[in-house]
Design a protein around this motif. Sequence first.
Motif, PDB file in Angstrom:
ATOM      1  N   ILE A 218       0.834  -1.208   0.000  1.00 41.39           N
ATOM      2  CA  ILE A 218       0.000   0.000   0.000  1.00 41.39           C
ATOM      3  C   ILE A 218       0.869   1.258   0.000  1.00 41.39           C
ATOM      4  CG2 ILE A 218      -0.330   0.177   2.531  1.00 41.39           C
ATOM      5  CD1 ILE A 218      -3.321   0.864   1.848  1.00 41.39           C
ATOM      6  N   THR A 219       2.030   1.216   0.681  1.00 39.40           N
ATOM      7  CA  THR A 219       2.897   2.403   0.750  1.00 39.40           C
ATOM      8  C   THR A 219       3.477   2.725  -0.621  1.00 39.40           C
ATOM      9  OG1 THR A 219       3.475   1.721   2.997  1.00 39.40           O
ATOM     10  CG2 THR A 219       4.861   3.410   1.985  1.00 39.40           C
TER      11      THR A 219
ATOM     12  N   GLU B 122       8.674  -4.519  -7.457  1.00 40.70           N
ATOM     13  CA  GLU B 122       8.154  -5.420  -6.429  1.00 40.70           C
ATOM     14  C   GLU B 122       8.786  -6.807  -6.605  1.00 40.70           C
ATOM     15  OE1 GLU B 122       6.167  -5.663  -3.613  1.00 40.70           O
ATOM     16  OE2 GLU B 122       6.656  -7.783  -3.830  1.00 40.70           O
ATOM     17  N   SER B 123       9.345  -7.337  -5.527  1.00 37.04           N
ATOM     18  CA  SER B 123      10.047  -8.622  -5.658  1.00 37.04           C
ATOM     19  C   SER B 123       9.081  -9.800  -5.832  1.00 37.04           C
ATOM     20  CB  SER B 123      10.953  -8.873  -4.450  1.00 37.04           C
ATOM     21  OG  SER B 123      10.185  -8.878  -3.284  1.00 37.04           O
TER      22      SER B 123
ATOM     23  N   THR C 213       2.979  -7.550   3.485  1.00 39.76           N
ATOM     24  CA  THR C 213       2.207  -7.381   4.721  1.00 39.76           C
ATOM     25  C   THR C 213       0.828  -6.788   4.451  1.00 39.76           C
ATOM     26  OG1 THR C 213       4.357  -6.824   5.620  1.00 39.76           O
ATOM     27  CG2 THR C 213       2.508  -6.673   7.119  1.00 39.76           C
ATOM     28  N   THR C 214       0.734  -5.943   3.429  1.00 47.37           N
ATOM     29  CA  THR C 214      -0.572  -5.355   3.096  1.00 47.37           C
ATOM     30  C   THR C 214      -1.626  -6.449   2.914  1.00 47.37           C
ATOM     31  OG1 THR C 214       0.472  -3.443   2.078  1.00 47.37           O
ATOM     32  CG2 THR C 214      -1.759  -3.968   1.324  1.00 47.37           C
TER      33      THR C 214
ATOM     34  N   SER D 104      -2.838  -8.288   6.266  1.00 46.38           N
ATOM     35  CA  SER D 104      -3.362  -7.480   7.375  1.00 46.38           C
ATOM     36  C   SER D 104      -4.826  -7.794   7.637  1.00 46.38           C
ATOM     37  CB  SER D 104      -3.198  -6.000   7.033  1.00 46.38           C
ATOM     38  OG  SER D 104      -4.096  -5.657   6.001  1.00 46.38           O
ATOM     39  N   THR D 105      -5.433  -7.014   8.546  1.00 44.95           N
ATOM     40  CA  THR D 105      -6.838  -7.242   8.911  1.00 44.95           C
ATOM     41  C   THR D 105      -7.774  -6.372   8.077  1.00 44.95           C
ATOM     42  OG1 THR D 105      -5.858  -7.259  11.125  1.00 44.95           O
ATOM     43  CG2 THR D 105      -8.180  -7.731  10.996  1.00 44.95           C
TER      44      THR D 105
ATOM     45  N   ASN E 270      -8.431  -3.135   8.539  1.00 45.12           N
ATOM     46  CA  ASN E 270      -9.158  -2.140   9.332  1.00 45.12           C
ATOM     47  C   ASN E 270      -8.507  -0.773   9.158  1.00 45.12           C
ATOM     48  OD1 ASN E 270     -10.933  -4.011  10.479  1.00 45.12           O
ATOM     49  ND2 ASN E 270      -9.488  -4.519  12.117  1.00 45.12           N
TER      50      ASN E 270
ATOM     51  N   ILE F 115      15.216  -6.101  -5.841  1.00 43.14           N
ATOM     52  CA  ILE F 115      16.397  -5.235  -5.762  1.00 43.14           C
ATOM     53  C   ILE F 115      17.389  -5.892  -4.789  1.00 43.14           C
ATOM     54  CG2 ILE F 115      17.246  -2.937  -5.116  1.00 43.14           C
ATOM     55  CD1 ILE F 115      15.380  -2.971  -7.602  1.00 43.14           C
TER      56      ILE F 115
ATOM     57  N   THR G  46       1.123  -2.083  14.028  1.00 47.48           N
ATOM     58  CA  THR G  46       0.061  -2.814  13.308  1.00 47.48           C
ATOM     59  C   THR G  46      -0.917  -1.845  12.638  1.00 47.48           C
ATOM     60  OG1 THR G  46      -1.244  -2.929  15.310  1.00 47.48           O
ATOM     61  CG2 THR G  46       0.151  -4.815  14.848  1.00 47.48           C
ATOM     62  N   ASP G  47      -0.467  -0.630  12.395  1.00 45.86           N
ATOM     63  CA  ASP G  47      -1.377   0.424  11.920  1.00 45.86           C
ATOM     64  C   ASP G  47      -1.016   0.942  10.530  1.00 45.86           C
ATOM     65  OD1 ASP G  47      -2.397   0.326  14.608  1.00 45.86           O
ATOM     66  OD2 ASP G  47      -0.756   1.622  15.231  1.00 45.86           O
ATOM     67  N   GLY G  48      -0.319   0.116   9.727  1.00 48.26           N
ATOM     68  CA  GLY G  48       0.347   0.645   8.549  1.00 48.26           C
ATOM     69  C   GLY G  48      -0.461   0.760   7.270  1.00 48.26           C
ATOM     70  N   LEU G  49      -1.718   0.304   7.246  1.00 47.55           N
ATOM     71  CA  LEU G  49      -2.511   0.581   6.041  1.00 47.55           C
ATOM     72  C   LEU G  49      -2.774   2.084   5.996  1.00 47.55           C
ATOM     73  CD1 LEU G  49      -5.032  -2.402   6.289  1.00 47.55           C
ATOM     74  CD2 LEU G  49      -3.046  -2.224   4.786  1.00 47.55           C
TER      75      LEU G  49
HETATM   76  C1  FAD Z   1      -1.539  -9.571  10.911  1.00 50.38           C
HETATM   77  C2  FAD Z   1      -1.500  -8.107  10.624  1.00 50.38           C
HETATM   78  C3  FAD Z   1      -2.666  -7.366  10.673  1.00 50.38           C
HETATM   79  C4  FAD Z   1      -2.628  -5.991  10.370  1.00 50.38           C
HETATM   80  N1  FAD Z   1      -3.806  -5.296  10.366  1.00 50.38           N
HETATM   81  C5  FAD Z   1      -3.797  -3.976  10.062  1.00 50.38           C
HETATM   82  C6  FAD Z   1      -5.006  -3.245  10.028  1.00 50.38           C
HETATM   83  O1  FAD Z   1      -6.088  -3.779  10.222  1.00 50.38           O
HETATM   84  N2  FAD Z   1      -4.934  -1.926   9.762  1.00 50.38           N
HETATM   85  C7  FAD Z   1      -3.744  -1.289   9.517  1.00 50.38           C
HETATM   86  O2  FAD Z   1      -3.750  -0.075   9.282  1.00 50.38           O
HETATM   87  N3  FAD Z   1      -2.595  -1.968   9.500  1.00 50.38           N
HETATM   88  C8  FAD Z   1      -2.584  -3.301   9.753  1.00 50.38           C
HETATM   89  N4  FAD Z   1      -1.421  -4.008   9.748  1.00 50.38           N
HETATM   90  C9  FAD Z   1      -0.181  -3.328   9.350  1.00 50.38           C
HETATM   91  C10 FAD Z   1      -0.132  -3.161   7.834  1.00 50.38           C
HETATM   92  O3  FAD Z   1      -0.561  -4.340   7.204  1.00 50.38           O
HETATM   93  C11 FAD Z   1       1.284  -2.843   7.353  1.00 50.38           C
HETATM   94  O4  FAD Z   1       1.874  -1.880   8.185  1.00 50.38           O
HETATM   95  C12 FAD Z   1       1.235  -2.318   5.934  1.00 50.38           C
HETATM   96  O5  FAD Z   1       0.567  -3.230   5.101  1.00 50.38           O
HETATM   97  C13 FAD Z   1       2.631  -2.053   5.407  1.00 50.38           C
HETATM   98  O6  FAD Z   1       2.527  -1.752   4.057  1.00 50.38           O
HETATM   99  P1  FAD Z   1       3.834  -1.554   3.187  1.00 50.38           P
HETATM  100  O7  FAD Z   1       3.401  -1.261   1.819  1.00 50.38           O
HETATM  101  O8  FAD Z   1       4.700  -0.550   3.870  1.00 50.38           O
HETATM  102  O9  FAD Z   1       4.584  -2.950   3.294  1.00 50.38           O
HETATM  103  P2  FAD Z   1       4.275  -4.306   2.505  1.00 50.38           P
HETATM  104  O10 FAD Z   1       2.847  -4.479   2.244  1.00 50.38           O
HETATM  105  O11 FAD Z   1       4.981  -5.382   3.259  1.00 50.38           O
HETATM  106  O12 FAD Z   1       4.976  -4.067   1.121  1.00 50.38           O
HETATM  107  C14 FAD Z   1       6.374  -4.090   0.977  1.00 50.38           C
HETATM  108  C15 FAD Z   1       6.684  -4.758  -0.323  1.00 50.38           C
HETATM  109  O13 FAD Z   1       8.079  -4.645  -0.575  1.00 50.38           O
HETATM  110  C16 FAD Z   1       8.474  -5.784  -1.301  1.00 50.38           C
HETATM  111  N5  FAD Z   1       9.931  -5.919  -1.203  1.00 50.38           N
HETATM  112  C17 FAD Z   1      10.655  -6.205  -0.093  1.00 50.38           C
HETATM  113  N6  FAD Z   1      11.967  -6.272  -0.401  1.00 50.38           N
HETATM  114  C18 FAD Z   1      12.068  -6.007  -1.730  1.00 50.38           C
HETATM  115  C19 FAD Z   1      13.171  -5.931  -2.635  1.00 50.38           C
HETATM  116  N7  FAD Z   1      14.436  -6.153  -2.238  1.00 50.38           N
HETATM  117  N8  FAD Z   1      12.921  -5.639  -3.942  1.00 50.38           N
HETATM  118  C20 FAD Z   1      11.642  -5.422  -4.375  1.00 50.38           C
HETATM  119  N9  FAD Z   1      10.579  -5.491  -3.541  1.00 50.38           N
HETATM  120  C21 FAD Z   1      10.779  -5.775  -2.248  1.00 50.38           C
HETATM  121  C22 FAD Z   1       7.712  -6.908  -0.620  1.00 50.38           C
HETATM  122  O14 FAD Z   1       7.598  -8.066  -1.432  1.00 50.38           O
HETATM  123  C23 FAD Z   1       6.376  -6.247  -0.321  1.00 50.38           C
HETATM  124  O15 FAD Z   1       5.383  -6.526  -1.283  1.00 50.38           O
HETATM  125  C24 FAD Z   1      -1.414  -5.368  10.044  1.00 50.38           C
HETATM  126  C25 FAD Z   1      -0.233  -6.117  10.005  1.00 50.38           C
HETATM  127  C26 FAD Z   1      -0.269  -7.467  10.293  1.00 50.38           C
HETATM  128  C27 FAD Z   1       0.992  -8.255  10.244  1.00 50.38           C
END
Ligand code: FAD
Length: 503
Positions: free
Chosen positions: A34-35, A54-55, A62-63, A66-67, A69, A196, A352-355
């Motif tokens: 999502i980030t 994206e790897s 993690t997106t 997640s839950t 919410n 990467i 756990t708030d990263g969406l």
């Molecule tokens: C069980 C659980 C429940 C949760 N529930 C909630 C919720 O209800 N509400 C909420 O707000 N947050 C929730 N969170 C937190 C939230 O899911 C995460 O903080 C958020 O999804 C992080 O998003 P991101 O895009 O930063 O990371 P990610 O979604 O992890 O994306 C990072 C991406 O980088 C890619 N990547 C990594 N290394 C490389 C590389 N070397 N080269 C290319 N790509 C790479 C990965 O494959 C991945 O797809 C929850 C987390 C967990 C674990």
Amino acid sequence: MENIPVWALNATLGSFKQLDRKISVEVAVIGGGITGITTAQLLKKRGIKTAVIESRKIGQGTTGQSTGNLYAPTEYDFSKMLSKYSSEQVQQIILSRLQAIEMIQKNIEQFAIPCDFHLRPMYYFNAYNDKNLQHEKRHAHELGLQTTSLPKDFPLYFEDGYGIENQAQFNPLIYTQRLAHEIFDADCEIFEDTCINEIEKDDEFYYLKTDMTRIKAKYVVHATHTPKGLLVPYHTALAPYREYGIAVTLKNDLYPEGIFWAYYGEEKFSIRSYKNELGSFLICIGSMHKVGQADDNRENISRLIDFVNKHFEVESVNYMWGGQNYKAADMLPYIGKKSAESREFIATGFSTDGLVYGTLAAQIISDAIAQIENPYAELYKANRSQPLKAAKNIVKENLNVLGKLAGDFFKNGEPKEVESISPNEGKLIQTEEGKFAVSKDDKGEVKVLSPICPHMGCTVHWNFAEKSWDCPCHGSRFDTNGKVIEGPSFKNLEQIKLKKPKE
Ligand SMILES: Cc1cc2nc3c(=O)[nH]c(=O)nc-3n(C[C@H](O)[C@H](O)[C@H](O)COP(=O)(O)OP(=O)(O)OC[C@H]3O[C@@H](n4cnc5c(N)ncnc54)[C@H](O)[C@@H]3O)c2cc1C
């Protein structure tokens, strides 16, 4: 019980190409969660040429675990936040999160994303009255949130609790994937299955290397949940945790609507329902532990199953998954430039708030790149922590040790403990030559890896439930072939070729 997140059921995976040519962009976003996707969306809006790399598959990190919410408060109690920050600062946190949720809602409306977005109340409650939730309710009210009492037909046992109106829920995987499709074009390219492995730089550009090619960019965004490589001050200031989710079906149709945070003594469970064309599910998330520090994490999943069985008429437990979160010592994410003079941006420590924080990070980082002032940039500024100088040497020392061990495995005969490993299991084995991470595949074939995490030299631990090697220090995880699954390590665990002893 299948080992996949419930969101993956009706998502379409794998529709962007692998990068197989040299490209040059203004911004390279590493990570398509999502980030990363939201950052790319906002950069595109400002006419900045961007590529997302994206790897694996978009949204499947993690997106997609997640839950789903979306809420203005954070994982931390208001009283805890207020003991560290002023009420004005906590209000700023709430406001910043509310406008991030608003952006998600607007995207869903604008692009007609079918991700089951609904406004829902969020309920906090406890079973033993050991947590002062009325105090929390007062704080929530004073901070400007619309609080309520728990309804009469509340579906779980509670002794105390309260609600906050107008929070939201959606399917995070469909949202991220569909947003990626909406923004994709020649000036906003997206690549999947492209990892990467290394970042080099000169005075003007960064060069991001993959197995096949490289990306040249003026700015780099680490949208990888935790930044990649040796960004020591951040990794030492972040605690990696793992938690688990299950999706079950019920014998009756009493799927509760809302976000439910249940405090049962030391345990916290997050419960919600999800309905789609494939059926209805009750999702329960919890059983958190530090990465690589659970003896046998199958017990953590059993605790979730026990909890839902105790409180609901469960028909079957259908899906199970794990996911990671990174907690910052001061409870706020690190968002922004890695250091004042850098053109590398990080977005981590979301807990756990990263969406919501991921969406906010996209706003702050894209504004910084476009040189637009963002009202929340200062609050979440990434370079607010102090570096830990010694860590680089720790890595070097451990890698030296590793070099000596490789190839000597089984020199003095196969250790007996290898026999005791069952198929699909792993174990750290100590021989005269040192320690090894040994696992067996489903056919009983032995795989031997160095147990030393290449990131900063800690020893990995076996993850029983998810069949991986997990590093307890900074959260890098590796599959049984040593390949990085997630976490800060760029490099894989070293594979060790078996040398059978001479007859
Ligand atoms: C069980 C659980 C429940 C949760 N529930 C909630 C919720 O209800 N509400 C909420 O707000 N947050 C929730 N969170 C937190 C939230 O899911 C995460 O903080 C958020 O999804 C992080 O998003 P991101 O895009 O930063 O990371 P990610 O979604 O992890 O994306 C990072 C991406 O980088 C890619 N990547 C990594 N290394 C490389 C590389 N070397 N080269 C290319 N790509 C790479 C990965 O494959 C991945 O797809 C929850 C987390 C967990 C674990």
